[in-house]
Write an enzyme that holds these catalytic residues in place. Sequence first.
Site, PDB file in Angstrom:
ATOM      1  N   CYS A   2       0.846  -1.187   0.000  1.00  0.00           N
ATOM      2  CA  CYS A   2       0.000   0.000   0.000  1.00  0.00           C
ATOM      3  C   CYS A   2       0.884   1.241   0.000  1.00  0.00           C
ATOM      4  O   CYS A   2       1.834   1.347   0.773  1.00  0.00           O
ATOM      5  CB  CYS A   2      -0.965   0.085   1.168  1.00  0.00           C
ATOM      6  SG  CYS A   2      -2.183  -1.214   1.191  1.00  0.00           S
ATOM      7  N   ARG A  27       4.180  -0.564  -4.532  1.00  0.00           N
ATOM      8  CA  ARG A  27       3.792  -1.041  -3.207  1.00  0.00           C
ATOM      9  C   ARG A  27       2.464  -1.794  -3.244  1.00  0.00           C
ATOM     10  O   ARG A  27       2.081  -2.424  -2.265  1.00  0.00           O
ATOM     11  CB  ARG A  27       3.694   0.125  -2.232  1.00  0.00           C
ATOM     12  CG  ARG A  27       4.989   0.887  -2.065  1.00  0.00           C
ATOM     13  CD  ARG A  27       4.822   1.972  -1.041  1.00  0.00           C
ATOM     14  NE  ARG A  27       4.637   1.413   0.280  1.00  0.00           N
ATOM     15  CZ  ARG A  27       5.613   1.152   1.135  1.00  0.00           C
ATOM     16  NH1 ARG A  27       6.842   1.409   0.813  1.00  0.00           N
ATOM     17  NH2 ARG A  27       5.351   0.650   2.315  1.00  0.00           N
ATOM     18  N   TRP A  74      -2.628  -2.752  -1.852  1.00  0.00           N
ATOM     19  CA  TRP A  74      -2.338  -4.189  -1.988  1.00  0.00           C
ATOM     20  C   TRP A  74      -3.293  -4.857  -1.004  1.00  0.00           C
ATOM     21  O   TRP A  74      -3.168  -4.703   0.212  1.00  0.00           O
ATOM     22  CB  TRP A  74      -0.889  -4.472  -1.616  1.00  0.00           C
ATOM     23  CG  TRP A  74      -0.449  -5.881  -1.896  1.00  0.00           C
ATOM     24  CD1 TRP A  74       0.021  -6.357  -3.073  1.00  0.00           C
ATOM     25  CD2 TRP A  74      -0.417  -6.973  -0.981  1.00  0.00           C
ATOM     26  NE1 TRP A  74       0.340  -7.691  -2.944  1.00  0.00           N
ATOM     27  CE2 TRP A  74       0.082  -8.097  -1.664  1.00  0.00           C
ATOM     28  CE3 TRP A  74      -0.767  -7.121   0.373  1.00  0.00           C
ATOM     29  CZ2 TRP A  74       0.245  -9.347  -1.068  1.00  0.00           C
ATOM     30  CZ3 TRP A  74      -0.610  -8.362   0.963  1.00  0.00           C
ATOM     31  CH2 TRP A  74      -0.116  -9.457   0.250  1.00  0.00           C
ATOM     32  N   ASN A 100      -2.115   2.039   5.635  1.00  0.00           N
ATOM     33  CA  ASN A 100      -1.254   0.931   5.227  1.00  0.00           C
ATOM     34  C   ASN A 100      -0.965   0.118   6.475  1.00  0.00           C
ATOM     35  O   ASN A 100      -0.572   0.685   7.494  1.00  0.00           O
ATOM     36  CB  ASN A 100       0.054   1.488   4.633  1.00  0.00           C
ATOM     37  CG  ASN A 100       1.080   0.405   4.369  1.00  0.00           C
ATOM     38  OD1 ASN A 100       0.718  -0.762   4.196  1.00  0.00           O
ATOM     39  ND2 ASN A 100       2.338   0.768   4.341  1.00  0.00           N
ATOM     40  N   GLY A 101      -1.181  -1.191   6.407  1.00  0.00           N
ATOM     41  CA  GLY A 101      -0.948  -2.044   7.568  1.00  0.00           C
ATOM     42  C   GLY A 101      -2.163  -2.930   7.816  1.00  0.00           C
ATOM     43  O   GLY A 101      -2.997  -3.096   6.921  1.00  0.00           O
ATOM     44  N   GLU A 485      17.749 -17.736  -7.194  1.00  0.00           N
ATOM     45  CA  GLU A 485      17.360 -16.383  -7.590  1.00  0.00           C
ATOM     46  C   GLU A 485      16.872 -16.365  -9.043  1.00  0.00           C
ATOM     47  O   GLU A 485      15.904 -15.678  -9.370  1.00  0.00           O
ATOM     48  CB  GLU A 485      18.548 -15.436  -7.373  1.00  0.00           C
ATOM     49  CG  GLU A 485      18.328 -13.990  -7.782  1.00  0.00           C
ATOM     50  CD  GLU A 485      17.208 -13.277  -7.054  1.00  0.00           C
ATOM     51  OE1 GLU A 485      16.641 -13.825  -6.098  1.00  0.00           O
ATOM     52  OE2 GLU A 485      16.866 -12.153  -7.460  1.00  0.00           O
ATOM     53  N   LYS A 489      13.171 -15.067 -10.052  1.00  0.00           N
ATOM     54  CA  LYS A 489      12.933 -13.987 -11.025  1.00  0.00           C
ATOM     55  C   LYS A 489      11.932 -14.443 -12.081  1.00  0.00           C
ATOM     56  O   LYS A 489      10.997 -13.747 -12.414  1.00  0.00           O
ATOM     57  CB  LYS A 489      14.229 -13.562 -11.736  1.00  0.00           C
ATOM     58  CG  LYS A 489      15.220 -12.763 -10.959  1.00  0.00           C
ATOM     59  CD  LYS A 489      14.786 -11.365 -10.605  1.00  0.00           C
ATOM     60  CE  LYS A 489      13.962 -11.301  -9.372  1.00  0.00           C
ATOM     61  NZ  LYS A 489      14.517 -11.202  -8.095  1.00  0.00           N
ATOM     62  N   GLU A 492       8.362 -14.935 -10.667  1.00  0.00           N
ATOM     63  CA  GLU A 492       7.749 -13.664 -10.259  1.00  0.00           C
ATOM     64  C   GLU A 492       7.162 -12.904 -11.436  1.00  0.00           C
ATOM     65  O   GLU A 492       6.062 -12.367 -11.344  1.00  0.00           O
ATOM     66  CB  GLU A 492       8.808 -12.743  -9.622  1.00  0.00           C
ATOM     67  CG  GLU A 492       9.065 -12.982  -8.167  1.00  0.00           C
ATOM     68  CD  GLU A 492      10.093 -12.003  -7.595  1.00  0.00           C
ATOM     69  OE1 GLU A 492       9.871 -11.520  -6.498  1.00  0.00           O
ATOM     70  OE2 GLU A 492      11.127 -11.733  -8.257  1.00  0.00           O
ATOM     71  N   HIS A 508      17.937 -36.599  -6.277  1.00  0.00           N
ATOM     72  CA  HIS A 508      17.062 -37.040  -5.193  1.00  0.00           C
ATOM     73  C   HIS A 508      15.625 -36.551  -5.368  1.00  0.00           C
ATOM     74  O   HIS A 508      14.888 -36.438  -4.386  1.00  0.00           O
ATOM     75  CB  HIS A 508      17.629 -36.561  -3.848  1.00  0.00           C
ATOM     76  CG  HIS A 508      19.009 -37.082  -3.579  1.00  0.00           C
ATOM     77  ND1 HIS A 508      19.268 -38.419  -3.350  1.00  0.00           N
ATOM     78  CD2 HIS A 508      20.217 -36.459  -3.553  1.00  0.00           C
ATOM     79  CE1 HIS A 508      20.568 -38.591  -3.160  1.00  0.00           C
ATOM     80  NE2 HIS A 508      21.164 -37.419  -3.292  1.00  0.00           N
ATOM     81  N   LYS A 607       6.245  -4.776  -3.645  1.00  0.00           N
ATOM     82  CA  LYS A 607       7.692  -4.693  -3.441  1.00  0.00           C
ATOM     83  C   LYS A 607       8.068  -4.673  -1.963  1.00  0.00           C
ATOM     84  O   LYS A 607       9.012  -5.316  -1.544  1.00  0.00           O
ATOM     85  CB  LYS A 607       8.227  -3.448  -4.133  1.00  0.00           C
ATOM     86  CG  LYS A 607       9.727  -3.407  -4.075  1.00  0.00           C
ATOM     87  CD  LYS A 607      10.307  -2.718  -5.255  1.00  0.00           C
ATOM     88  CE  LYS A 607      11.799  -2.883  -5.303  1.00  0.00           C
ATOM     89  NZ  LYS A 607      12.219  -4.246  -5.656  1.00  0.00           N
TER      90      LYS A 607
HETATM   91  C1  G6P Z   1       9.109  -8.848  -1.714  1.00  0.00           C
HETATM   92  C2  G6P Z   1       9.686  -8.395  -3.038  1.00  0.00           C
HETATM   93  C3  G6P Z   1      11.036  -9.081  -3.277  1.00  0.00           C
HETATM   94  C4  G6P Z   1      11.977  -8.853  -2.110  1.00  0.00           C
HETATM   95  C5  G6P Z   1      11.339  -9.265  -0.773  1.00  0.00           C
HETATM   96  C6  G6P Z   1      12.173  -8.816   0.408  1.00  0.00           C
HETATM   97  O1  G6P Z   1       8.745 -10.176  -1.791  1.00  0.00           O
HETATM   98  O2  G6P Z   1       8.796  -8.662  -4.095  1.00  0.00           O
HETATM   99  O3  G6P Z   1      11.614  -8.558  -4.455  1.00  0.00           O
HETATM  100  O4  G6P Z   1      13.145  -9.574  -2.311  1.00  0.00           O
HETATM  101  O5  G6P Z   1      10.058  -8.655  -0.637  1.00  0.00           O
HETATM  102  O6  G6P Z   1      12.200  -7.407   0.436  1.00  0.00           O
HETATM  103  P1  G6P Z   1      13.314  -6.568   1.135  1.00  0.00           P
HETATM  104  O7  G6P Z   1      12.921  -5.137   0.874  1.00  0.00           O
HETATM  105  O8  G6P Z   1      13.260  -6.901   2.598  1.00  0.00           O
HETATM  106  O9  G6P Z   1      14.611  -6.921   0.530  1.00  0.00           O
END
Ligand code: G6P
Length: 612
Positions: A2, A27, A74, A100-101, A485, A489, A492, A508, A607
């Site tokens: 948010c 956000r 969000w 937000n929260g 990672e 990516k 996502e 395994h 994010k």
């Molecule tokens: C969310 C984002 C990711 C990020 C993660 C941790 O899931 O989509 O891209 O890696 O949060 O966020 P931070 O700000 O703590 O690195």
Amino acid sequence: MCGIIGCAARRDVADLILGGLRQLEYRGYDSAGLAVIRDGSLVVVRREGRIDNLAGQVKASGVDGHTGIGHTRWATHGAPSEKNAHPHSDGSGNLAVIHNGIIENHEVLRERLKAKGHVFHSETDSEVFPHLVQEHQKTHDLLDAVRLAIQEVRGTYAFVVIDRTQPGRIVGARRDSPLVVGLGKGENYLASDVSALLALTRDVVYLANGDVVELTPDRVRVLDENGADKPLQISRVEWDAEAAAKGGYRHYMLKEIDEQPAVVAKTLQRHLDESSGKARFVLPDAAALEPWLANVDRISITACGTSWHAGLVGKFLIEKRAGIPVDVDYASEFRYRDAVLSKNHLVLAISQSGETLDTLAAIREARARGAKVLSIVNVQGSSLVRDSDGVVLTDAGPEIGVASTKAFTTQLVALQVLSWVLARARGRLDREREAKAVEDLRVLRFKLEECLSRGEEVAKAAELFARAQDFLFLGRGVNYPVALEGALKLKEISYIHAEGYPAGEMKHGPIALIDANMPVVVVATPGRVHEKVLSNMQEVKARGGRIVAVAAADDAAVRKIADFVLPVPVVDEDLSPIVNVVPLQRLAYWVADLRGCDIDKPRNLAKSVTVE
Ligand code: G6P
């Protein structure tokens, strides 16, 4: 999670609020809304979906005013519909509130308010707040009413409130959700994070937990949780508006991938002391903690998402170089697993935003139990910076694309530096080795540039494999986290199911999935497990699998087995994750683009995750 913006000015602010919301859209983007006060009336516009929907409606209706607030959502409680979009109002229709929260006790509060005759229109937890404020306004001024209302709320919040009868005045409050004040000339602002303010001001006041703030165009007043006035601590933001702009790129993600050589170099430079001829690694923002680091006998790394992957690389580096045992936990698990924390235990948090609630909760728990906390953070002034004993700042600059890229590589640089500082503190790094380590890291910028200049292969691989339904990513040793990672990516932003696995563990389980339809991406750069990785690739081939390998351009052994090679420059194995991740970021990008996905705003994600 948010995005919030508010502005008290002497000019119309609808455009300014929409501009700020666009910067905050990462956000959350389930719905958006805006409220302004004009000529004593409160106008609220809300729309499901993206800011563009809201902006269209605001423009069409000509809504504007000098006091306004905006929100991009969000969804947590209640579907992402117009009815659940913020701002919410009270029964009188005087108030507009954005939040937000999560208000954890919203049901109890709602029942109590209903019994008093309040009628609710949404399924959100947030809507109880304007009603609570309205109750307190029967006997108190708006500021005191907000102060009393937050005392009844359990959970996390950044609230911003305006009242139709008090134009030019905005009241905000925060606990465990970010809120920052921006100071303008003849106007003042509130926002969830500084990126929304960069086009307006770089002078900001970071609010602390429990703070309540009152804004008018000319004045900002901050009260602590006991209601006492606090002096304004003004910080100057290092970032500028250009850094948060798209700069001609189609997507933020692509821009942020391309920025990696520069931000990796910048992060390194911040942590070098060159005053005595030979450069040495330093932790300028953890100076108070540095002498104590010699005592550290155990490290727990805690983080989420991509930052957690960086933590896994950190484990390899710290154990190898400093000889300190390291465990790596998801922050959401660390908090609830009764981790054993000893006297000389260092908890190392890693976070781009510095606002991820799980990570904040984990370090608060660790500190309450006596551990010292060092954090690798990208956002200055964030909650994690304030709540840690020391920080290692990364210089990624504003990262807007939801899928993290440059934050990851700068975190890896910070971990390189930290692992050497720990090694030195334990007498395991002499001056000569340190000078060599600095040089190797300096060269990285050029290796990354070289890597970025080889884009065609990635684009071709993306075309070949964009229609696959599943991907497997394999890596070993320090490149196992890179495989994780790469898979993250891809899933996502392209919504393709992808799994990352240690290559040696494939036999395994995941080996059962291998067929010609599932591309297997293998990180196969030179290093001590290279031959083992080649054997793992043979195992894939023997079962009809198709391999995309990240490898040195001249690696004939890899070329013989792989169907497709994504060439990378050769660097020391311990530095290789910083380079090897780049083609995987780009592969995800191009596959997502070919599939027509919304790359910077993938579905369901946000994010900065400020809920548990
Ligand atoms: C969310 C984002 C990711 C990020 C993660 C941790 O899931 O989509 O891209 O890696 O949060 O966020 P931070 O700000 O703590 O690195």
